[in-house]
Each structure stands twice: as C-alpha cells, then as structure tokens.
Design an enzyme around this catalytic site. Structure first.
Site, PDB file in Angstrom:
ATOM      1  N   ASP A  63       0.862  -1.188   0.000  1.00  0.00           N
ATOM      2  CA  ASP A  63       0.000   0.000   0.000  1.00  0.00           C
ATOM      3  C   ASP A  63       0.900   1.240   0.000  1.00  0.00           C
ATOM      4  O   ASP A  63       1.553   1.541   1.002  1.00  0.00           O
ATOM      5  CB  ASP A  63      -0.898   0.021   1.238  1.00  0.00           C
ATOM      6  CG  ASP A  63      -2.019  -1.008   1.186  1.00  0.00           C
ATOM      7  OD1 ASP A  63      -1.909  -1.975   0.414  1.00  0.00           O
ATOM      8  OD2 ASP A  63      -3.002  -0.847   1.951  1.00  0.00           O
ATOM      9  N   LYS A  74     -10.341   0.290  -2.192  1.00  0.00           N
ATOM     10  CA  LYS A  74     -10.152   0.019  -0.773  1.00  0.00           C
ATOM     11  C   LYS A  74     -10.530   1.256   0.027  1.00  0.00           C
ATOM     12  O   LYS A  74      -9.985   2.339  -0.192  1.00  0.00           O
ATOM     13  CB  LYS A  74      -8.706  -0.383  -0.470  1.00  0.00           C
ATOM     14  CG  LYS A  74      -8.443  -0.614   1.035  1.00  0.00           C
ATOM     15  CD  LYS A  74      -7.032  -1.115   1.297  1.00  0.00           C
ATOM     16  CE  LYS A  74      -6.729  -1.178   2.800  1.00  0.00           C
ATOM     17  NZ  LYS A  74      -5.363  -1.680   3.091  1.00  0.00           N
ATOM     18  N   LYS A 131      -6.985   3.480  -3.026  1.00  0.00           N
ATOM     19  CA  LYS A 131      -7.316   3.435  -1.600  1.00  0.00           C
ATOM     20  C   LYS A 131      -7.530   4.856  -1.085  1.00  0.00           C
ATOM     21  O   LYS A 131      -6.788   5.776  -1.436  1.00  0.00           O
ATOM     22  CB  LYS A 131      -6.178   2.746  -0.841  1.00  0.00           C
ATOM     23  CG  LYS A 131      -6.330   2.703   0.673  1.00  0.00           C
ATOM     24  CD  LYS A 131      -5.152   1.945   1.296  1.00  0.00           C
ATOM     25  CE  LYS A 131      -5.105   2.100   2.805  1.00  0.00           C
ATOM     26  NZ  LYS A 131      -3.944   1.406   3.409  1.00  0.00           N
TER      27      LYS A 131
END
Length: 220
Positions: A93, A184, A155
């Site tokens: 991430d 996400k 995300k």
C-alpha cells in the site's frame, strides 16, 4: 458467526500501523487474522519478515510504502518496496506524493506508481491518495492515473491525516476508476453498518482494525 459477517471479515486488511506498535501487538493482529480469516494483515515494514514467518502463509502480509506523508523521493519508495518484497510482503500500500499532484505534476505521480508497480514483482499494489487532502477534481484525476499505472486498487486514506474514508469518496471512485481497478476504503471505519455501506458502494477491501474488535466484543 453469520455468513454476512464472515464476508465482511474476508475483505478486511486487519491493520495496525501506530508508531508505538510492538511485535507483541503485531503478533496479536496476526493471531486475530488467522482466527477470523481476514484478507491480510497490514503492518509496518519493520515487522514484515517476522509476520511472514509467523503466519506460515495462512494470511497475506501487507505493508505500507512512503507512509504516511507520501513525499519521500521515488527512489526511496522503490527501495522500500523492493525491501518489503524481499522480506516477504504479499501486498503493498503506497502513498502518492500529494504535493506533486496538487502542482499538476501528473507525469511524476504516474511514473512513480509505475516504478513501484514494477518493484512489486507481481504483488498486489494499492495506491493511497489521501482523499481528505484532495478536491473532487484531484480525486477524479487520481482515478485516471491509478488506472493508467496498472495498480490493483485505489485506496482512500492512510488513517493518519485529517479524515478517513467517506461514502461519497468511494461512490466517486466507483464512477471514475477504469476496468480492473478495485477500491479500498480505509480510515475511520467504525461499525459493521459502515463496512456494509462501503461494500454496497463498491469497496472490495476495507482497511480497519475495528471490525475484528467489534466481532470479538460480541463474542464476550
């Protein structure tokens, strides 16, 4: 436990990224993840190798790159990514350089994501754009750039800035990301109802520690 609750847990990246996190606490997160069959554990880079060995492949290990501010050099982020992969990370991430986005340095932002994508060597890549710091126009532009980069997910948030995921942001993502890019939602997901709503709006991964805590509280 209900089928619906199992479904929610199965898309949770069970997360602990606090500066004060100890191995004992990370091990507890790993134990929870194995018990409740979460999507992954999302932990600081310094614990990736230990967690990978501890989990014996039962749960994917996710870690963060350029975290939480995103304004490391690209070379630094690429090195972090390669190091994480060498230590056994299954998912990455990364945080974008928000300042470069705001300066409309779109090639910089895109090329950085592409370099990190390559350094992932096939691992899942999620791109954190820190929605609370962006205008809607910037969020839409990031949907386009993430799509071009070949990343797997866009995300919402680090959870370390001024706000976390919002329903409106996930709805916006769902309208503007290209085919194959998943969503996400992370930061501030405080209830099972919130989790369900994010899923309805298009999120296929949730970054949270609270959902497992809520399930454990219901069991006691």
């Amino acid at each position: 436990m209900s089928i619906e609750m199992n479904k929610i847990l199965s898309i949770c990246d069970h997360t602990l990224l606090l500066q004060t996190s100890t191995w004992e606490e990370i091990r507890g997160i790993c134990d929870d993840a194995m018990k409740y069959h979460t999507a992954s554990v999302c932990i600081p880079p310094c614990y990736v190798k230990q967690a990978k060995e501890y989990l014996h492949g039962q749960i994917p290990v996710c870690t963060v790159i350029g975290f939480p501010n995103g304004n490391h050099t690209t070379a630094c982020k690429v090195f972090e990514t390669k190091d994480a992969v060498a230590n056994g990370a299954d998912e990455i991430d990364m945080v974008i350089n928000v300042g470069m986005l705001k300066a409309k340095e779109y090639d910089y932002v895109l090329n950085e994501m592409k370099e990190i994508r390559e350094a992932c060597q096939g691992r899942v890549l999620k791109v954190i754009i820190e929605t609370c710091l962006l205008t809607d126009e910037e969020k839409i532009r990031m949907c386009e750039l993430v799509t071009k980069s070949g990343a797997d997910y866009i995300k919402t948030s680090t959870g370390f800035s001024t706000a976390g995921a919002t329903f409106s942001d996930v709805e916006l993502f769902a309208k503007h990301v290209g085919e194959g890019v998943k969503i996400k939602a992370a930061g501030g997901i405080g209830s099972i109802e919130d989790a369900e709503k994010f899923m309805e709006l298009g999120a296929s991964r949730l970054g949270t520690s609270r959902i497992v805590k809520l399930v454990k509280a219901q069991e006691n």
